[in-house]
Scaffold this motif. Structure first.
Motif, short mmCIF file in Angstrom:
data_model
loop_
_atom_site.label_atom_id
_atom_site.label_comp_id
_atom_site.label_asym_id
_atom_site.label_seq_id
_atom_site.Cartn_x
_atom_site.Cartn_y
_atom_site.Cartn_z
N LYS A 85 -3.92 38.56 4.97
CA LYS A 85 -4.78 38.69 3.79
C LYS A 85 -3.96 39.17 2.60
N GLU A 118 -9.84 29.21 3.06
CA GLU A 118 -11.05 29.97 3.34
C GLU A 118 -11.65 29.48 4.64
N GLY A 157 -7.92 33.76 2.88
CA GLY A 157 -6.84 33.99 3.84
C GLY A 157 -5.57 33.36 3.29
N SER A 173 -10.04 36.97 -2.02
CA SER A 173 -10.70 37.19 -0.73
C SER A 173 -10.25 36.19 0.34
#
Ligand code: GDP
Length: 838
Positions: A790, A830, A776, A774
């Motif tokens: 992503k 993140e 970056g 999840s």
């Protein structure tokens, strides 16, 4: 019904040489094969054939040799009109009359012409006038001829006769730049040419080309003259065009064009000395549609200036101020001037007393019983004859505020220190102000008459503040004085004069005056009055000046003795009457050439001040509000409405509110006032979705009801800190959360696979931290970020996983990005949102 033209007019040309008609027959066909022949008359242009004046004269003579009177002419005109009405009866009489008339007219005009020619030779202007008259006559004649010649019989009228009227009219037109060259007598086709269109009326080539034709100028025998007049005109025109067009580089004058931030098109043209139309055209070519009254920006203006081959010089808007003479005076123009002295010191140390004492000495010694007038400054003459100007505004506040406004009006500072009190806080402040201004000081140790006076204590105390008086081995003059008894005053004045001499103060009295406003007020009887201390030049009655945001014309000058004077030179304080508004102390007065400039500068400064105020927060005009809104688009505003019990608290709240907020959030007080919260407050609050804050006030019943209905929040406070805290909290709610980035891992690409349906997949090893699905990701190649986005997939062996620990291998693919290579590094991070408060 259809018309079929049976051109039967072939060879049917009647002996028409001048204008007239041609007849032809047209066969009209009707239904059932019926036809009818109709006679059609086609009008032809009349040909005016000039003839030598002599010939005209003889023709006129043949016609009876009598002069045609106006009444007769009119009668004949009427007759001709009648003839027109009864077209069928084209009688011989008419023809004869027409012919006779023409001939007579020719003769008449020829005679007139001859006379006029003589006149013309005497006076060109008169000739033109005559020509105009003739043209009018010709118009009549032509009208008459048109009507008269319609008859078929009239076709026979001989057109060889010169029509000098036409000739003359044509000559007039020739002069006016429009020439008619009638066809020659033998020319069949009627012709009317406008030679001006060809622009060659007088050229030999033209004459050759039309050798068979007789031109007016030839006919009138004055072609040379006519040509010269016309040619002269054209030459003038050409020259004018040349001058105006200025497209010829060899004549180009390269100008230095001052280009301010915004300039009106016509003004730009003026500054370049180019035609406005040319500038508008050039703008159009650049794709800018601007009229001459439109404003263009400096960049566009610069392009235009270059386009025209001039040099542009960017100047600020302030170039309206350029009329103010700032030229340096040459050394030989400089004349000695009186020093300007300000008295500073701690409160109650005797500044005012000292000023009064000095002034009194002078009044007594000068003009006994003279009326003293406090105008903010005064000038005295010492016993030794030196002139000294004292600013009658004691205290360093005035001194500093004046300096802050750009007016340095002090040459020497007298530091008053009471001998019984020594150096006090304001004494220190005064010292600092004087030092900051770089103004020499003279210490006046006052109240020396007092029993507890200790001047040495003062001198020692001053040492601590780096003021070393002479007695202590320094160079600061010090004098023991008593404002009360007058002791030491003379010495003080002599010391001032001495100090002034050292300073070698000079100014040029022979230039437009410049000065500083010492004091200004609105006098009930006299209007705005300002005391001006002239610093340069000489201020005279009638001078037009600009002072701060005001301007005026010196109506009267009143000196410190209350006397009217005609002028005031350097270092002379005078009251100035004739202002259009009240300036502020510290404003600089400048004499300008004319009222227009003065007004322009004052307007410009007023606008500047207005903009400044608006920029400071209080937007005044709608435009400014809009502009501000645009600039503030990224700032979230919390609007509030403040009502308070007294003005003081309302102001305090507004000030406190202005301080709440940062770059992103701001509290905006829509309205603040004193008194109960009313319905209109609620309406305003509702419109802007603002809460109402009541400080020690309550809403009245209708307002309460209205607020309930409209859902407007009303909050009551009696402690300002509570209010501020609450508003701060509310404003914090408007703050967008801060987004912070947290680094979580690195992975290195070891291999790149191509997987059908997925695209490029990177086979990686997590080298640091963890890899999270999840999170970056950034793709780094040689430590340069080449992509940020992503992950599309994160695989451990064949399984899609949420997280891969450090040291482990994994497969990663980017969303919408394929350019991955072996050796690239993937940075995994993140983001977290942090709630902020003010
Ligand atoms: P400022 O506040 O510095 O302008 O001081 P003032 O001129 O108003 O003087 C304050 C007080 O000191 C007044 O009561 C004056 O009468 C008094 N004073 C001023 N100069 C002298 C002086 O030379 N000797 C004595 N004895 N009193 C003075």
């Amino acid at each position: 019904m259809s018309d079929t033209k049976d051109t039967t007019d072939k060879g049917k040309t009647l002996g028409l040489r001048g204008g007239g008609t041609e007849t032809s027959h047209v066969r009209q066909s009707f239904s059932h094969g019926r036809t009818k022949s109709v006679t059609v008359e086609r009008k032809r242009k009349r040909v005016v054939v000039p003839k030598k004046p002599g010939a005209a004269g003889s023709a006129g003579g043949a016609a009876g040799g009598r002069n045609l009177s106006d009444s007769e002419l009119e009668r004949r005109m009427k007759a001709v009109q009648a003839a027109k009405a009864v077209e069928a009866e084209r009688s011989e009489r008419m023809r004869a009359e027409e012919k006779a008339h023409e001939e007579e007219m020719a003769r008449l005009r020829a005679e007139k012409e001859a006379a006029e020619r003589e006149e013309r030779e005497r006076e060109i202007a008169r000739q033109r006038k005559e020509a105009e008259e003739a043209e009018r006559a010709q118009a009549e004649q032509a009208e008459k001829a048109r009507s008269a010649e319609r008859p078929k019989a009239a076709a026979k009228a001989k057109t060889e006769a010169i029509d000098p009227a036409t000739a003359q009219a044509a000559a007039a037109r020739l002069e006016a730049g429009k020439t008619i060259t009638p066809a020659g007598a033998k020319t069949k086709a009627p012709e009317r040419t406008d030679d001006d269109r060809r622009g060659k009326a007088g050229k030999a080539g033209d004459d050759r080309r039309r050798s068979g034709k007789l031109t007016i100028s030839q006919a009138t025998g004055e072609d040379g003259r006519q040509r010269s007049v016309a040619a002269m005109r054209r030459r003038q025109e050409r020259e004018k065009r040349k001058m105006m067009g200025s497209n010829e580089p060899r004549e180009k004058v390269v100008r230095e064009v001052r280009v301010p931030e915004a300039i009106i098109v016509s003004e730009l043209a003026n500054r370049m000395a180019e035609r406005v139309a040319a500038v508008v055209k050039a703008l159009m070519q650049m794709g800018i549609m601007a009229t001459q009254n439109q404003t263009i920006d400096a960049d566009t203006a610069e392009l235009i200036v270059e386009e025209f081959g001039h040099k542009s010089v960017r100047v600020s808007d302030a170039d309206v101020e350029d009329v103010i003479e700032t030229a340096k005076d040459s050394a030989e123009d400089m004349k000695p001037r009186a020093p300007i002295i300000t008295i500073m010191g701690h409160v109650d140390h005797g500044k005012t007393s000292l000023l009064d004492a000095i002034r009194k000495t002078n009044v007594v010694s000068g003009e006994a019983g003279g009326i003293t007038q406090h105008i903010g400054a005064y000038q005295i003459t010492t016993d030794s004859g030196a002139k000294l100007t004292f600013l009658d505004t004691p205290g360093h506040a005035a001194f500093t505020s004046m300096r802050a406004r750009g007016a340095q009006v002090t040459d020497i500072v007298i530091l008053v220190v009471a001998a019984d009190d020594s150096v006090m806080p304001q004494t220190i402040e005064a010292i600092n102000h004087a030092k900051a201004a770089g103004v020499p000081m003279i210490v006046a140790i006052n109240k020396i008459d007092k029993p507890g006076a200790d001047s040495n204590r003062v001198r020692t105390a001053l040492l601590q503040h780096e003021v070393v008086v002479e007695a202590m081995g320094g160079d600061v003059l010090d004098v023991e004085v008593s404002a009360l008894t007058g002791k030491g005053l003379d010495t003080l004045l002599e010391n001032i004069a001495l100090q002034a001499e050292v300073l070698e103060l000079k100014a040029n009295p022979d230039r437009p005056a410049e000065g500083a406003v010492i004091e200004a007020q609105l006098d009930v009887g006299r209007g705005p009055v300002a005391t001006v201390l002239v610093q340069k030049g000489t201020l005279k009655r009638g001078d037009i000046f600009v002072v701060g945001e005001q301007w005026g014309k010196v109506r009267a000058l009143i000196n410190d003795q209350g006397a009217r004077v005609d002028e005031a030179g350097p270092s002379v304080p005078v009251e100035v009457l004739g202002l259009n508004g009240t300036p502020e102390a510290g404003d600089v007065l400048n004499v300008v050439p004319d009222e227009g400039r003065a007004r322009e500068i004052a307007d410009y400064r007023a606008q500047l001040a207005k903009d400044k105020r608006a920029a400071a927060g209080a937007a005044t005009t709608l435009d400014q509000l809009l502009a501000k809104k645009k600039a503030d688009e990224n700032v979230v505003e919390l609007p509030i409405l403040v009502k308070a019990d007294v003005q003081g608290s309302a102001e305090a709240i507004v000030q406190a509110m202005e301080k709440v907020g940062n770059d992103e959030v701001r509290v905006r007080v829509l309205h603040s006032g004193v008194g109960a919260i009313t319905e209109s407050d609620v309406t305003l609050a509702e419109a802007s979705k603002a809460p109402i804050i009541g400080f020690n006030v309550r809403a009245n019943a209708p307002a309460r009801e209205s607020a309930n209905q409209k859902g407007v929040e009303i909050r009551y406070y009696s402690i300002i800190y509570d209010l501020v805290d609450d508003v701060k909290a509310a404003a914090s709610g408007l703050l967008s959360n801060e987004i912070r980035e947290k680094f979580i891992g690195y992975a290195e690409i070891r291999q790149v696979f191509k997987v059908s349906g997925v695209g490029k997949v990177a086979g990686c090893v997590v080298t640091e931290g963890v890899a999270r699905r999840s999170a970056g990701v950034r793709l780094l190649r040689d430590n340069v970020v080449i992509h940020q986005g992503k992950l599309k997939t994160l695989k451990r062996f064949k399984d899609e996983v949420k997280e891969v620990q450090g040291g482990q291998e994994c497969g990663m693919a980017f969303e919408n990005y394929e350019d991955i290579r072996e050796g690239d590094v993937i940075e995994i991070f993140e983001t977290e949102e942090i709630v902020r408060t003010l």
